[in-house]
Structures are given as C-alpha cells and as structure tokens.
Design an enzyme around this catalytic site. Sequence first.
Site: not given
Length: 472
Positions: A66, A71, A95, A107, A363
């Site tokens: 989306h 990440k 998150k 991930k 990050s």
Amino acid sequence: MSNQPYSFFQSVEKSFDKAAKFTKFEKGLLEQIKACNSIYSMRFPVKMDDGRIEVIEAYRVQHSQHKSPCKGGIRFSDAVNQDEVMALASLMTYKCAIVNVPFGGGKGGIKINPRKYSTYELEKITRRYTSELVKKNFIGPGIDVPAPDYGTGEREMAWVVDTYASLKPGDIDAAGCVTGKPISQGGVRGRKEATGLGVFFGIREVCNMTDVMKKLGLTTGIVGKTVIVQGMGNVGYHTAKFFREHGAIVIAIAEYEGAVYKADGINEEDLFQHRKKTGSILNYPGATNLAKTSDALELDCDILIPAALENVIDGENAPRVKAKIIAEAANGPLTPEADEIFAAKGILVVPDMYLTAGGVTVSYFEWLKNLSHVRYGRMEKRFSENMNSHILNQMETLAGKQVTEKERNFILHGADEIDLVHSGLEETMIAATREIMDIWKNNPDIPDMRTAAYVSAINKVGTSYTELGIFP
Ligand code: GLU
C-alpha cells in the site's frame, strides 16, 4: 516454547480480527490488508569451508505494497520458517503505519544458526541471498529495503549493499537498498541503538501518564522503577542501558544460558564484558544465578521487557508473571492467551508493533539520507551555531552579565546527525504512544493497548487503500 493451537501468523491474524471490529472497513478490504501479497521461498547451494555443499532455506515476504518500498529486517535463526516470516512481515506493515513511516511491511529470514558458520561462510550466504533477491526484483530502494533483525547486524547489511551495488552499476541510489549499514557504507548515526531507545521513549511516555500509572498502582516517571530484561542482543542491551541511565533499576537480565538477579541493579555493559570473558552471563559478581532463563520472567518487578524471540509468554506461564507493565521489545513475545490473562489481571501490555518501531523509524531516516546524498546537519549546523552565538552575545551585552561556560556550549550547539536522529525518534515514539492511548481511551470497549494499536494501524492502511481507489 509454547504448545499453542495455532501458528505465529494465525496469532497475528487473531489480534487483527479482534481490532478490526472497531474499524469501519468492509470485510473484503480487511482480508486484503491481512494477506501477505508476495512470498518468495528460496533454496540455494553454498559451498562450506570444508568443501561440503549445503542447501540453504531462505525467505522474503512482502506483506503489503500500500506504500512503497516494503521494509523489514532479515533474520538468521534456526527457527526461521515461512509462517514466521509472514507474521513478522505483517507486523512490519502495522508498525510502519502506526509511526507514520511511509513503507509497506516486509521481512526476510535465512534458516541458519549464525554461530555455527565461519565469517566467510556467512558472507557467502548473505551475498547469495541478496543476489537471489536482485534476480527476482525483491530488493531495491523503491521496491523492498531489508535491515538488521535477530542474528544480523551492520556487517551483514554491508555485504547486502555491496552485492546489490555491484549488480546495479550506476544506480546512484543503491545505498538506499538496505538500512542498518555501517556509517562508512551510508549508514546513519543512531541506527544501532534505535530500537532500544524507542522502547525507552515509548515506556517513558506511558510512565508519564498520571491516570495510567494510578490505575497500575505506580508512581509516574522512570526513576526507581524495577526492570527485568530478557535478551542481551542489540535491542535488550540498549534498552537496559537507557533505562539504567535514566534512573531505573535493572534487577534481572536473562539470556538463553540462564538469568542473573541483583536487587540493587545490574550494569549491562559490565555484564556484557563478563559474558565476553566467561562465555556466559551466569556468575556475574554480586548477582544470584537463575538456572532456568524463563524463571526471570516470573520475578517481582514494575516493568518486564521481553527483548528476545516470539512466544516466550503464553497461557501456561502468564498467570505467574508479577510485573505491572510488560514492554514488548521483541516481535510477538506474547501469545493471544497471555494477552487475555494480562488484560483480566489489569497488567498493562505495551505492544511490540509500536514499541519496537524505533528501528524502522531510524531506518527511514537512513533511507532518506541515502536518497538525499547528504548527512543530516551538514547544511545547517554551522549556521545555527553562528546565529546562536550572535544572539547570546547580544543578550549578554544587553544584560551586562555572562552565562557559564557550560551553558554557553549548550546554547551554541548546532544539531549534529545524532541529535536530529534522536530527536526525530523521540517525537515519533511520543506521538505514537499518545495516538494509541487516545484511541483506547475514546473507546472503552477496546480491551487492551495492543488492540488499540491495531485499530490505529488498520485505520491508516485501510484509508490508504481506500484512497488509492484500486478496487474497480
Ligand atoms: N528488524 C527491525 C524490526 O523488526 C527493523 C526493521 C527495519 O529497520 O526495516 O522492526
């Protein structure tokens, strides 16, 4: 480990469904938000130092696009499997949404115990994994950006960026293909301690809420609170450090070989050095050994911080936990059964997917630095210092007095990269804590803070999908 009836991914789905009831989205859209969009399961051969060929099992999951890029970290662990990577990728989507970091969740995982491989073997595995991702277009600054996770760190990220850059000659944004890199390879100052510092900022904000503390029978503030940390990896170590530095007493630290307890507080750096010397945290001078690491979770304390792996507190041991606040510094340390038990007992669970967001937040800052090709603070530091100096000189002349040397240095200081990163992280964690607490307070039917955090995430991802208008 738990003998629970469903998998990690299913338990994330369960928590999601519990929260979805408090949102306005239709069933189909909720199904889309929950689903993992792309799953890349791979096997590749690597020749080991002794000449043997080993087939490596690895994954990269992109849970949601989306927002782009996706990440999330890459973990090296024996326990890696597709379900686990799917669960962790989903948690990344939520998150990022909660802390307003404009990424989808992803991930990666490689099923190895890094302790059993030489550095050279680990480098080969990491580089081969990266080139597999490049081949399938599963990595890139605008596609999917990995980072460190359990069992990986700066060293592995340096191998990732080097492999990527060598396969994409001339890509001026190549450094943005991965975060958590060493500074010399395009990393940002403050990334290493970011998750631990984020945990600290989040819990400090909760502890500053008078009404919340009153309900728990605690005084406000961090000073004097007793803390137990499970896990002495990057996150556990830094979390313990920031709590100790701000006046909390870290009474116990647990690792897989056992736990140590010391009523007047443990210094995490001393313990780290002790472990380096002796190979174990046990027999730390002045402390009591606990043979079973899980015993540490059941000691009396104000704040219990699981900072290792998932499912460490389940329906079986949850009734014996005596902490008043559980700060989830790992991803998924509690099962849904444990959640129910803690909600019934009035124990506050501060949930993983927002409390661990410090890592991905910094990050994000690193990725922005890579795309802008300039260090934070480079343009304005001197300007601010000159301006501050000018203002202070004027004030001193007008007042006819001078401030102390210490005050002068403090007032003059222009922001460095580390100052800006820490400040951006502090702002992010405070804002997210308040947002989640407001959702919870405004809807008394929401049973716990995790559900409130999911509501916040679902609302943001759902709105993003809706406004994209991709459902013809
Ligand atoms: N592995 C960390 C996490 O689970 C950081 C992810 C990132 O920085 O992308 O949040």
